[in-house]
Design a protein around this motif. Sequence first.
Motif: not given
Length: 357
Positions: A59-60, A84-103
């Motif tokens: 898991m990464f 690495l085989r994709r089905t062997d992996l658990i990938i997590s990411t997070k959203l909130f700080w994506g850039g400088d624009g208002p959205n």
Amino acid sequence: MAQEYKVYDPKNMLFRRLGPSGLRVPVFSLGGWLTLGGTVLGDPVKEIIKVAFENGINMFDTAEGYAAGKSEEEMGRVIKELGLRRTDLIISTKLFWGGDGPNDTGLSRKHIIEGTKLSLKRLGLDYVDVIFAHRPDPTVPMEEVVRAFNHVINQGWSFYWGTSEWSAQQLEEAHHVAHVYGLIAPIAEQCQHHMLHRERAEQEYDPIYRNYGMGTTVFSALAGGLLTGKYNKGIPDDSRLAKHADLPFLKQLIDSFGEEEGRKKLKIVQDLNNLAQNELGCSVAHLALAWVAKNPNTSTVILGASKPEQVLDNLKAIEVIPKLTPAVLEKIENILGNKPDPVPTFGRPALDKFGRL
């Protein structure tokens, strides 16, 4: 010609369900905060992930905000280069700080959907296993947030969603919205939890664990390195505190060393180190990691590493978990002296712990 994949061997890794879901995650995972894509680039990233995978970590964890997206890019590149085989992996990411624009920040439906697509592009993946709301966004209606993550899952861009550093009240509201409108609720909370920071994970979230079965994906289990004992005699030049002293989270820790509260924490670490070495035959870092993993609400503890050797050393904590007997845990509590207060019963006798609550 069929592509050849590196075979996953769990070694002696322990696995748990991620909250109430059927997804099995390793008790120790690897994160990219401050290191992968930031202070660590190129081949060293590959070596760290390679060693982690070869020793049971599958898991990464990363985020769009880590090194301005570079963490996702590096992680995606290495997964592909290592085969690495994709089905062997658990990938997590997070959203909130994506850039400088208002959205480009926050949890509007626009940013959740657009941010997910951009994260997948940087990772070079069709989907992630878990996508987290990196922080709560009180400026967006909760229904909009829950519906947007529900859409992400329905599109097949992620299998599950979770939260990070949300309050129990915000988690309760998210579950309420999901229940009322028949939407998918969060299954995990990524929170800070360590021996010196316990109230939220152990007290505030207690009804959330009980009512919804949510689990935690813990970060900063070593308190920014404080629980390794490396800062007992100052701040080494090659340490995380020295390299990232400008970060508010770590600057606050540095400033505390000159105050009574900071000195008290250093004394606690010294006492824990004595217990770890003399009674358990391990380092205080191994003890601290095992202690967080011992908590039944912990789904996975996210490790940070700037060198492959650090991954191997941290994984020694697996051997310490079964050594944390009730007697040892009591000794730890006596050293810490910070166990959160239980929910008051207002004089009523306690219920039989073997009966239904």
